[in-house]
Design a protein around this motif. Structure first.
Motif, short mmCIF file in Angstrom:
data_model
loop_
_atom_site.label_atom_id
_atom_site.label_comp_id
_atom_site.label_asym_id
_atom_site.label_seq_id
_atom_site.Cartn_x
_atom_site.Cartn_y
_atom_site.Cartn_z
N ARG A 3 34.06 8.37 11.59
CA ARG A 3 34.43 9.07 10.37
C ARG A 3 34.55 10.57 10.68
O ARG A 3 33.62 11.18 11.18
N PHE A 5 34.80 13.20 8.62
CA PHE A 5 34.18 14.11 7.64
C PHE A 5 32.96 13.44 7.02
O PHE A 5 32.78 12.24 7.11
N PHE A 6 32.15 14.24 6.36
CA PHE A 6 31.12 13.70 5.48
C PHE A 6 31.84 13.15 4.25
O PHE A 6 32.94 13.61 3.92
N LYS A 37 29.14 12.09 8.69
CA LYS A 37 30.20 12.39 9.65
C LYS A 37 29.89 11.63 10.94
O LYS A 37 28.73 11.48 11.32
N ASP A 38 30.92 11.12 11.59
CA ASP A 38 30.82 10.34 12.83
C ASP A 38 30.24 8.94 12.64
O ASP A 38 29.93 8.26 13.62
N ASN A 56 35.70 13.76 0.47
CA ASN A 56 35.47 14.08 1.88
C ASN A 56 35.27 15.58 2.00
O ASN A 56 35.94 16.35 1.32
N GLN A 58 33.73 18.99 4.80
CA GLN A 58 33.16 19.52 6.02
C GLN A 58 31.86 20.24 5.66
O GLN A 58 31.74 20.79 4.57
#
Length: 179
Positions: A3, A5-6, A37-38, A56, A58
């Motif tokens: 992913r 973004f958060f 994220k990730d 979504n 950052q």
């Protein structure tokens, strides 16, 4: 694919299944999921009428309600649900961008406080389950909090008062004895 973004997802209708390598989380109408994220997961809409609001974003720090999981499920948090519904009301009006931004900040604040509140509400529930006759004052003292914090935290987490929850326990025990 990780992913990028958060994300914060509010399920307005239906249900979504989030499958990770180790678990499956089912989020239903009114639930909120926080996606790190990730994170690696597969999301599947479980009904054709499923609808959601996905935000979504950052973030410079590691934003997460639950640092140990890629996906955090928040159930029954009325204040967060109300904030999402308020965003829906303002979304149609482009000149209300400041209001939407303000509500998003409230949602982010609510989610970051969720982790601490969850641990406290779980501690309260455990005390009640182990000793249902314990008074609210004794529970608050055992958790090192005020009675008003006890009541507010428990109601936010479980959607009922401590007294209502104790009554539910008593009724369940009485039914079991009757059977």
């Amino acid at each position: 694919k990780k992913r990028p973004f958060f994300g914060i997802c509010f399920i307005t209708d239906g249900a979504i299944s989030y499958k990770t390598e180790n678990s499956e989380i089912i989020a239903e109408s009114g639930d909120i999921t926080v996606l790190k994220k990730d994170a690696l997961y597969r999301a599947e809409f479980l009904a054709p009428q499923t609808k959601d609001i996905l935000i979504n974003f950052q973030c410079s720090s590691d934003f997460a309600a639950d640092e140990n999981n890629d996906i955090t499920l928040i159930k029954g948090c009325k204040s967060l649900k109300d904030d999402f519904l308020e965003i829906l009301n303002y979304a149609a009006f482009s000149e209300r961008g400041c209001m939407v931004k303000s509500i998003l900040y409230r949602i982010l604040d609510g989610i970051t406080q969720f982790g601490a509140e969850t641990a406290l509400s779980a501690q309260i529930k455990q005390l009640i389950n182990s000793e249902p006759a314990m008074s609210e004052a004794d529970i608050a003292k055992a958790c090192s909090i005020s009675i008003s914090t006890l009541q507010r935290t428990f109601r936010a987490a479980y959607g009922k008062t401590v007294s209502e929850y104790k009554n539910d326990i008593r009724m369940a025990r009485a039914k079991k004895l009757l059977l």
